[in-house]
Design a protein around this motif. Structure first.
Motif, mmCIF file in Angstrom:
data_model
loop_
_atom_site.group_PDB
_atom_site.id
_atom_site.type_symbol
_atom_site.label_atom_id
_atom_site.label_comp_id
_atom_site.label_asym_id
_atom_site.label_seq_id
_atom_site.Cartn_x
_atom_site.Cartn_y
_atom_site.Cartn_z
ATOM 1 N N LEU A 48 0.835 -1.194 0.000
ATOM 2 C CA LEU A 48 0.000 0.000 0.000
ATOM 3 C C LEU A 48 0.876 1.253 0.000
ATOM 4 O O LEU A 48 0.635 2.199 -0.762
ATOM 5 N N LEU A 49 1.907 1.269 0.817
ATOM 6 C CA LEU A 49 2.796 2.428 0.873
ATOM 7 C C LEU A 49 3.461 2.667 -0.482
ATOM 8 O O LEU A 49 3.530 3.811 -0.961
ATOM 9 N N GLN A 50 3.908 1.611 -1.128
ATOM 10 C CA GLN A 50 4.523 1.754 -2.452
ATOM 11 C C GLN A 50 3.516 2.303 -3.463
ATOM 12 O O GLN A 50 3.857 3.153 -4.285
ATOM 13 N N ARG A 51 2.281 1.849 -3.401
ATOM 14 C CA ARG A 51 1.243 2.357 -4.310
ATOM 15 C C ARG A 51 0.960 3.832 -4.038
ATOM 16 O O ARG A 51 0.748 4.615 -4.963
ATOM 17 N N MET A 52 0.931 4.222 -2.769
ATOM 18 C CA MET A 52 0.664 5.624 -2.423
ATOM 19 C C MET A 52 1.798 6.517 -2.921
ATOM 20 O O MET A 52 1.553 7.580 -3.487
ATOM 21 N N GLN A 105 -6.010 6.906 10.011
ATOM 22 C CA GLN A 105 -7.071 5.995 9.574
ATOM 23 C C GLN A 105 -7.931 6.615 8.472
ATOM 24 O O GLN A 105 -9.140 6.423 8.422
ATOM 25 N N TRP A 106 -7.299 7.343 7.552
ATOM 26 C CA TRP A 106 -7.991 7.959 6.424
ATOM 27 C C TRP A 106 -7.980 7.064 5.198
ATOM 28 O O TRP A 106 -8.607 7.389 4.198
ATOM 29 N N VAL A 107 -7.251 5.947 5.238
ATOM 30 C CA VAL A 107 -7.078 5.097 4.058
ATOM 31 C C VAL A 107 -7.933 3.844 4.205
ATOM 32 O O VAL A 107 -7.923 3.197 5.256
ATOM 33 N N SER A 108 -8.668 3.529 3.137
ATOM 34 C CA SER A 108 -9.482 2.315 3.163
ATOM 35 C C SER A 108 -9.389 1.598 1.824
ATOM 36 O O SER A 108 -8.996 2.176 0.810
ATOM 37 N N SER A 109 -9.743 0.335 1.866
ATOM 38 C CA SER A 109 -9.804 -0.495 0.669
ATOM 39 C C SER A 109 -11.032 -1.378 0.798
ATOM 40 O O SER A 109 -11.193 -2.066 1.821
ATOM 41 N N ASP A 110 -11.907 -1.313 -0.167
ATOM 42 C CA ASP A 110 -13.163 -2.074 -0.143
ATOM 43 C C ASP A 110 -13.941 -1.832 1.156
ATOM 44 O O ASP A 110 -14.492 -2.755 1.748
ATOM 45 N N GLY A 111 -13.945 -0.583 1.626
ATOM 46 C CA GLY A 111 -14.708 -0.213 2.812
ATOM 47 C C GLY A 111 -14.043 -0.529 4.133
ATOM 48 O O GLY A 111 -14.581 -0.216 5.190
ATOM 49 N N GLU A 112 -12.858 -1.125 4.113
ATOM 50 C CA GLU A 112 -12.147 -1.493 5.339
ATOM 51 C C GLU A 112 -10.979 -0.536 5.564
ATOM 52 O O GLU A 112 -10.168 -0.311 4.666
ATOM 53 N N VAL A 113 -10.895 0.044 6.767
ATOM 54 C CA VAL A 113 -9.802 0.953 7.093
ATOM 55 C C VAL A 113 -8.493 0.177 7.129
ATOM 56 O O VAL A 113 -8.412 -0.900 7.721
ATOM 57 N N ILE A 114 -7.473 0.735 6.483
ATOM 58 C CA ILE A 114 -6.161 0.103 6.430
ATOM 59 C C ILE A 114 -5.157 1.016 7.130
ATOM 60 O O ILE A 114 -5.079 2.207 6.817
ATOM 61 N N ASP A 144 2.376 -1.972 4.887
ATOM 62 C CA ASP A 144 2.836 -3.146 4.144
ATOM 63 C C ASP A 144 1.688 -4.001 3.615
ATOM 64 O O ASP A 144 1.933 -5.054 3.008
ATOM 65 N N ALA A 145 0.446 -3.565 3.830
ATOM 66 C CA ALA A 145 -0.705 -4.306 3.317
ATOM 67 C C ALA A 145 -0.645 -4.339 1.789
ATOM 68 O O ALA A 145 -0.150 -3.413 1.155
ATOM 69 N N VAL A 146 -1.139 -5.419 1.218
ATOM 70 C CA VAL A 146 -1.195 -5.545 -0.241
ATOM 71 C C VAL A 146 -2.658 -5.390 -0.645
ATOM 72 O O VAL A 146 -3.494 -6.216 -0.285
#
Length: 66
Positions: free
Chosen positions: A15-19, A36-45, A49-51
């Motif tokens: 996720l960090l690399q994508r950002m 906690q401003w970042v989410s993916s498919d409605g889930e806060v990330i 290092d999340a993919v």
């Protein structure tokens, strides 16, 4: 056979690399994750290092002070 076949051992970007690839500074990206401003498919990330395939940055609404 194609020259650029996908290597199955290739690690997908974090996720960090994508950002950072989206022109968000690493410091700012980490700040958004901590807040906690970042989410993916409605889930806060919060894990840099999340993919994830896609992400959304949604800051809290701005309130007007009178």
């Amino acid at each position: 056979m194609a020259e650029h076949d996908a290597d199955s051992s290739e690690t997908p970007p974090t996720l960090l690399q994508r950002m950072v690839a989206a022109k968000i500074s690493e410091d700012r990206a980490r700040e958004y994750l901590r807040a906690q401003w970042v989410s993916s498919d409605g889930e806060v990330i919060t894990d840099p290092d999340a993919v994830v395939v896609k992400f959304v940055i949604k800051p809290p609404p701005v309130t007007e002070h009178v």
